[in-house]
Scaffold this motif. Sequence first.
Motif, short mmCIF file in Angstrom:
data_model
loop_
_atom_site.label_atom_id
_atom_site.label_comp_id
_atom_site.label_asym_id
_atom_site.label_seq_id
_atom_site.Cartn_x
_atom_site.Cartn_y
_atom_site.Cartn_z
N ALA A 196 0.83 -1.21 0.00
CA ALA A 196 0.00 0.00 0.00
C ALA A 196 0.86 1.26 0.00
O ALA A 196 0.52 2.27 -0.64
N PHE A 197 1.99 1.21 0.71
CA PHE A 197 2.89 2.36 0.73
C PHE A 197 3.39 2.68 -0.68
O PHE A 197 3.37 3.84 -1.12
N PHE A 198 3.85 1.66 -1.40
CA PHE A 198 4.32 1.88 -2.77
C PHE A 198 3.18 2.33 -3.69
O PHE A 198 3.36 3.21 -4.53
N ALA A 199 2.01 1.72 -3.51
CA ALA A 199 0.89 2.03 -4.40
C ALA A 199 0.40 3.46 -4.22
O ALA A 199 0.16 4.19 -5.19
N ASP A 200 0.22 3.89 -2.97
CA ASP A 200 -0.31 5.23 -2.70
C ASP A 200 0.73 6.32 -2.86
O ASP A 200 0.39 7.49 -3.03
N SER A 201 2.02 5.94 -2.81
CA SER A 201 3.08 6.96 -2.84
C SER A 201 3.50 7.31 -4.26
O SER A 201 3.45 8.48 -4.65
N PHE A 202 3.88 6.33 -5.05
CA PHE A 202 4.45 6.66 -6.36
C PHE A 202 4.21 5.59 -7.42
O PHE A 202 4.07 5.91 -8.60
N MET B 32 -1.37 9.38 -8.41
CA MET B 32 -0.90 9.34 -7.03
C MET B 32 -0.51 10.74 -6.56
O MET B 32 0.03 11.53 -7.32
N GLY B 33 -0.78 11.03 -5.30
CA GLY B 33 -0.51 12.35 -4.76
C GLY B 33 0.65 12.40 -3.80
O GLY B 33 0.73 13.29 -2.96
N GLY B 34 1.57 11.46 -3.89
CA GLY B 34 2.70 11.43 -2.97
C GLY B 34 2.41 10.55 -1.77
O GLY B 34 1.29 10.11 -1.56
N SER B 35 3.42 10.31 -0.98
CA SER B 35 3.30 9.39 0.14
C SER B 35 2.35 9.93 1.20
O SER B 35 2.57 11.02 1.74
N PRO B 36 1.28 9.18 1.52
CA PRO B 36 0.37 9.63 2.58
C PRO B 36 1.05 9.61 3.95
O PRO B 36 0.70 10.40 4.82
N PHE B 37 2.02 8.70 4.13
CA PHE B 37 2.71 8.63 5.41
C PHE B 37 3.55 9.89 5.65
O PHE B 37 3.64 10.38 6.77
N VAL B 38 4.14 10.42 4.58
CA VAL B 38 4.90 11.66 4.70
C VAL B 38 3.97 12.81 5.05
O VAL B 38 4.29 13.65 5.92
N ARG B 39 2.81 12.87 4.40
CA ARG B 39 1.86 13.96 4.69
C ARG B 39 1.39 13.91 6.14
O ARG B 39 1.28 14.95 6.80
N LEU B 40 1.10 12.72 6.64
CA LEU B 40 0.65 12.60 8.03
C LEU B 40 1.76 13.04 8.98
O LEU B 40 1.49 13.71 9.99
#
Length: 615
Positions: A93-99, A249-257
Amino acid sequence: MEEENINLQKKVTENGEEEKKSDVIKFEKKKLGGVRTMPFILANEICDRFASAGFNANMISYLTQELNLPLVKASNTLSNFAGTSSFTPLIGAFFADSFAGRFWTIVVGSIIYELGMVSITTSAFLPRFHPPPCPTQVNCQEASNLQLGILYSALLLTSLGTGGIRPCVVTFAADQFDMAKSKTETKTWNFFNWYYFCMGMASLAALTIVVYIQDNVSWGWGLGIPTIAMGFSIIIFILGSPLYRKVKMGGSPFVRLTQVIVAAVRKRKAVAPTDPRLLYENRELDADISSNGRLLHSNQFKWLDRAAIVTNSDMNRSNQPNPWRLATVHRVEELKTIIRMLPIWAAAILSVASHSHLNSFTIQQARSMDRRLSRSFQIPPASMSIFSTLTLLIGLPLYERLFVPFARRFTRNPVGITCLQRMGIGFFISILATIASALIEIKRKAVAADHNLLDKPTAIIPISAFWLLPQYCLHGVAEIFMAVGHLEFLYDQSPESMRSTAAALYWIAIAIGNYISTIMVSSVHKYTGKKRNWLPDRNLNRGRLENYYWLVTVLQVINLIYYVICAWFYTYKSIEVLTETECMEEDIESADNTKPLLNDSKGDKGDIEVELVKN
């Protein structure tokens, strides 16, 4: 609405280039996605479920009968493997949602999965990867470390491949449709119900065809057939690529959080404005992560609002916001939404742990019971799970066609009941299933005692295996409510840019549940003594499996009380749903990509519709 269309028409007429872009975007949206993409997408997930169900359902037999492992060690091996397979989706999910995007994550994950399937099939074909046969199950030689190492390596590859498939397929399939609430309420079908129905059909095929081949032909062919099917599914999925609607994709959601948390900590002494409309908003900045509408400000977790307070040091030299010092309201609400979801998500963990015995102890119970349908044919122990799957397959259409219209009369809810209500019903039915398991085990051992078979672990007790049907059927009904409701809840309530991550949370709950099951089984086996151990290694007849079921029942009751409290205080997310005209304007602006970033902190929202998402 007519005035809006006239204004848009005037706008694009004055600029022929924008008019052309609007037509192209509108055409592309209609051209891609839809029902026609489902055969390509679901073929991949169906083959994954077919393969995993094919060897997971009967793997307890492979470990105990072919590799001669003790029951508890085999059960814990399966739980750990299932837990790992359900944990890796977070990485995918990290790879999919990030880039990487969902499409390429599925492709790469499927290829890795196929390599694992080829490895485990090869090990099943070659005799040197098995210890000597032990039909009596007495003084058996266990598999060597080398033999187990080869098996675990193959299982690890399938676990890694699963990480790329599971969090992406359901969300990628949902991306092909307009899943806005205003659209889904008018449909006569629920996407998640029918997704789960297809998965049930795959499981049913595996539990009948594949398990029968494993028990009556060979394990090599029993694993080889799913391996071949998975290979074909990869080809089919890639062939459908030109038809797919692929979300940007809008970039890593984990980074945004993380940025929101850091910004809030840096401004921990700042005073938030009394009017939330003064907090920082920027439509251009959030365009890629809010295509279906921006999240609106909520009054929960107000401490995080400090991240959206505008100060003089928040902008860089080019007047762009520093994301580590300033976050938009939408990004703050993304974090708030995840925090609100976690208590509900956590309640599913113990539910998974409570029915993990279906792939271990229940199969061993069935092995000791009369499974004959005729003089020449008997049901394989692992195939007893088909009754749970059949209940699911029959129950889902009934839920859709009978229960939802009936419930709608009382709740006035277009979908009958909410996701939270659906999950709560599932939790309650799961408790009934565990109670049935305990009562049936008491009955089974009573019959064994009457026929002096308690000390004969390989003997067939003269009691029909169909006594296990109540617990299987109840688990199937519980899955209709709890599992489908949980998946739908995670998709609907998660931020749209984190839906692969939300789907991964579904599998993470399964992973943690399996790990907890391992701890429970190991602890019960260790601390219940040697003479009357609740979960003995070889002879289940001399155990007290019913006591383990009663323990699980008590834990489930506590979990249900916890869930009801969490659901009672849960606040649904609210979003700003753009009109079709505004969506078209934003698409044009995104395609043009020439306008500077704007600060919408004044709260001018224009012509919008505020929607409280309750499904």
